[in-house]
Motif scaffolding. Structure first.
Motif, PDB file in Angstrom:
ATOM      1  N   HIS A 195      36.582  46.419  33.763  1.00  0.00           N
ATOM      2  CA  HIS A 195      37.134  45.506  34.761  1.00  0.00           C
ATOM      3  C   HIS A 195      38.517  45.049  34.302  1.00  0.00           C
ATOM      4  N   ILE A 196      39.509  45.352  35.142  1.00  0.00           N
ATOM      5  CA  ILE A 196      40.904  45.078  34.810  1.00  0.00           C
ATOM      6  C   ILE A 196      41.398  43.852  35.565  1.00  0.00           C
ATOM      7  N   VAL A 197      42.092  42.977  34.871  1.00  0.00           N
ATOM      8  CA  VAL A 197      42.819  41.868  35.492  1.00  0.00           C
ATOM      9  C   VAL A 197      44.227  41.884  34.913  1.00  0.00           C
ATOM     10  N   GLY A 198      45.215  42.130  35.773  1.00  0.00           N
ATOM     11  CA  GLY A 198      46.590  42.248  35.299  1.00  0.00           C
ATOM     12  C   GLY A 198      46.726  43.433  34.370  1.00  0.00           C
ATOM     13  N   ASN A 199      47.173  43.173  33.158  1.00  0.00           N
ATOM     14  CA  ASN A 199      47.348  44.230  32.161  1.00  0.00           C
ATOM     15  C   ASN A 199      46.306  44.142  31.051  1.00  0.00           C
ATOM     16  N   LYS A 200      45.089  43.720  31.430  1.00  0.00           N
ATOM     17  CA  LYS A 200      44.073  43.496  30.401  1.00  0.00           C
ATOM     18  C   LYS A 200      42.692  43.921  30.897  1.00  0.00           C
ATOM     19  N   VAL A 201      41.905  44.498  30.005  1.00  0.00           N
ATOM     20  CA  VAL A 201      40.490  44.737  30.265  1.00  0.00           C
ATOM     21  C   VAL A 201      39.738  43.470  29.855  1.00  0.00           C
ATOM     22  N   VAL A 202      39.141  42.793  30.829  1.00  0.00           N
ATOM     23  CA  VAL A 202      38.490  41.511  30.521  1.00  0.00           C
ATOM     24  C   VAL A 202      37.019  41.685  30.186  1.00  0.00           C
ATOM     25  N   ALA A 203      36.410  42.797  30.609  1.00  0.00           N
ATOM     26  CA  ALA A 203      35.000  43.054  30.304  1.00  0.00           C
ATOM     27  C   ALA A 203      34.698  44.513  30.610  1.00  0.00           C
ATOM     28  N   ALA A 204      33.661  45.034  29.975  1.00  0.00           N
ATOM     29  CA  ALA A 204      33.280  46.425  30.208  1.00  0.00           C
ATOM     30  C   ALA A 204      31.789  46.589  29.984  1.00  0.00           C
ATOM     31  N   MET A 205      31.223  47.575  30.667  1.00  0.00           N
ATOM     32  CA  MET A 205      29.816  47.889  30.464  1.00  0.00           C
ATOM     33  C   MET A 205      29.590  49.391  30.582  1.00  0.00           C
ATOM     34  N   ARG A 206      28.560  49.849  29.902  1.00  0.00           N
ATOM     35  CA  ARG A 206      28.125  51.231  30.006  1.00  0.00           C
ATOM     36  C   ARG A 206      26.906  51.271  30.927  1.00  0.00           C
ATOM     37  N   MET A 287      41.311  34.218  38.612  1.00  0.00           N
ATOM     38  CA  MET A 287      41.979  33.035  39.132  1.00  0.00           C
ATOM     39  C   MET A 287      43.121  32.589  38.215  1.00  0.00           C
ATOM     40  N   ALA A 288      42.948  32.736  36.901  1.00  0.00           N
ATOM     41  CA  ALA A 288      44.035  32.396  35.983  1.00  0.00           C
ATOM     42  C   ALA A 288      45.230  33.314  36.227  1.00  0.00           C
ATOM     43  N   TYR A 289      44.959  34.590  36.491  1.00  0.00           N
ATOM     44  CA  TYR A 289      46.025  35.555  36.790  1.00  0.00           C
ATOM     45  C   TYR A 289      46.741  35.180  38.089  1.00  0.00           C
ATOM     46  N   ILE A 290      45.967  34.840  39.121  1.00  0.00           N
ATOM     47  CA  ILE A 290      46.565  34.465  40.404  1.00  0.00           C
ATOM     48  C   ILE A 290      47.445  33.231  40.243  1.00  0.00           C
ATOM     49  N   GLN A 291      46.950  32.249  39.503  1.00  0.00           N
ATOM     50  CA  GLN A 291      47.726  31.026  39.302  1.00  0.00           C
ATOM     51  C   GLN A 291      49.040  31.345  38.570  1.00  0.00           C
ATOM     52  N   GLN A 292      48.976  32.199  37.571  1.00  0.00           N
ATOM     53  CA  GLN A 292      50.179  32.579  36.826  1.00  0.00           C
ATOM     54  C   GLN A 292      51.168  33.320  37.717  1.00  0.00           C
ATOM     55  N   GLU A 293      50.655  34.267  38.532  1.00  0.00           N
ATOM     56  CA  GLU A 293      51.519  35.028  39.424  1.00  0.00           C
ATOM     57  C   GLU A 293      52.184  34.129  40.466  1.00  0.00           C
ATOM     58  N   MET A 294      51.434  33.202  41.023  1.00  0.00           N
ATOM     59  CA  MET A 294      51.982  32.313  42.051  1.00  0.00           C
ATOM     60  C   MET A 294      53.036  31.384  41.466  1.00  0.00           C
ATOM     61  N   ARG A 295      52.801  30.890  40.267  1.00  0.00           N
ATOM     62  CA  ARG A 295      53.791  30.023  39.631  1.00  0.00           C
ATOM     63  C   ARG A 295      55.056  30.806  39.286  1.00  0.00           C
ATOM     64  N   HIS A 296      54.867  32.050  38.832  1.00  0.00           N
ATOM     65  CA  HIS A 296      56.014  32.900  38.506  1.00  0.00           C
ATOM     66  C   HIS A 296      56.854  33.160  39.752  1.00  0.00           C
ATOM     67  N   ASN A 297      56.176  33.510  40.852  1.00  0.00           N
ATOM     68  CA  ASN A 297      56.893  33.779  42.104  1.00  0.00           C
ATOM     69  C   ASN A 297      57.561  32.524  42.645  1.00  0.00           C
TER      70      ASN A 297
END
Length: 305
Positions: A195-206, A287-297
């Motif tokens: 599972h990708i969020v931005g430029n990071k894998v936040v979790a994974a499963m097999r 949601m942390a990613y969205i908040q960061q993107e919105m503040r950046h924009n």
């Protein structure tokens, strides 16, 4: 900056799975001080006139939309209204259409199964068209995979063992978009979801199935937390980036030599199974990613003369 957002899911699909997904996102937003409203897509009617692009009977506009659906026309309408949509309409479209996904990935030299795209048929003629596919059979061999361009939960994926099965399947699918792929035997009944969020894998499963060539949980597969390799992480992040997704679930097959092969990308990957398996709530990172993107924009807009 006090953000407000909408969370959109499909109002026509049965069950509570998609509403549950929306509520997970809403709780994560509330924990970060963001006020959101959940909407079904059928409660947001797009309206086009000669002098406006908007919604019927909806005066308020959010700062952003978390789009948990594949209603690409609605996602694009919201973007035309100047609203930031996560994911972008084009990213949703590229991941929803698996043929389009493979075309983008192959064009960028990403590792994908060898694939032959079925020619377009506008309707099911009932005719036997198996002769059109003989060169594909020679290229791919049996067994092979027949996969519809549009589908979820592994339900539109077929393992074909011989000519008769291929004939029967093609006759059933005539009029729909589909492809034929080499069968990756080394990945029978197993894959990895990152599972990708931005430029990071936040979790994974097999995921693994002892009784089916597909590993989907909905087809009886089991899951376990997984720590991906650096190569798998780089590939999954690059896959999400190349289609323009802010967040996505990337499924990787296991090649004969253990190297990862891209199975598919899902711009609306559900996160409950991921949480049950790993204990990680991907909604918090989203949601942390969205908040960061919105503040950046917002900061970039404030700097404009």
């Amino acid at each position: 900056m006090n953000l407000t957002g909408w969370i959109v899911y499909n109002g026509y699909l049965p069950g509570t799975k998609f509403r549950d997904f929306a509520e997970w996102i809403q709780r994560a937003a509330a924990n970060q001080g963001i006020r959101t409203t959940i909407y079904k897509n059928n409660h947001l009617l797009s309206c086009l006139t000669s002098d406006s692009v908007g919604l019927v009977d909806t005066e308020t506009r959010p700062d952003f939309v978390v789009f948990l659906d594949k209603d690409i026309y609605l996602a694009r309408q919201l973007e035309l209204m100047g609203i930031r949509v996560f994911n972008h309409a084009e990213a949703i479209a590229a991941s929803d259409d698996k043929i389009a996904s493979y075309q983008v990935l192959a064009a960028h030299n990403f590792p994908v199964p060898k694939t032959v795209i079925a020619p377009k048929a506008f309707y099911n003629t009932g005719a036997d068209t198996i002769d059109d596919y003989q060169k594909a059979v020679q290229l791919l061999g049996f067994p092979l995979i027949v996969k519809e361009a549009f589908g979820s939960f592994g339900e539109q994926v077929h393992l074909i063992h011989n000519q008769q099965e291929l004939t029967d399947t093609i006759q059933q699918l005539q009029g729909r978009s589909f492809m034929m792929q080499e069968f990756i035997a080394s990945s029978y009944g197993q894959d990895k979801r990152l599972h990708i969020v931005g430029n990071k894998v936040v979790a994974a499963m097999r995921r693994h199935s002892a009784s089916d060539f597909r590993s989907n949980i909905t087809t009886g597969g089991t899951m376990e937390a997984y720590q991906p390799t650096q190569e798998e992480e780089r590939l999954a992040i690059a896959t999400a980036k190349v289609i323009g997704a802010d967040f996505a679930g990337v499924d990787l097959l296991i090649g004969p030599d253990g190297t990862p092969i891209i199975c598919e990308i899902n711009s609306n990957a559900h996160i409950r199974n991921l949480f049950d398996c790993t204990g990680i709530n991907a909604a918090d990172a989203m949601m942390a990613y969205i908040q960061q993107e919105m503040r950046h924009n917002h900061g970039r807009l404030a700097d404009l003369p």
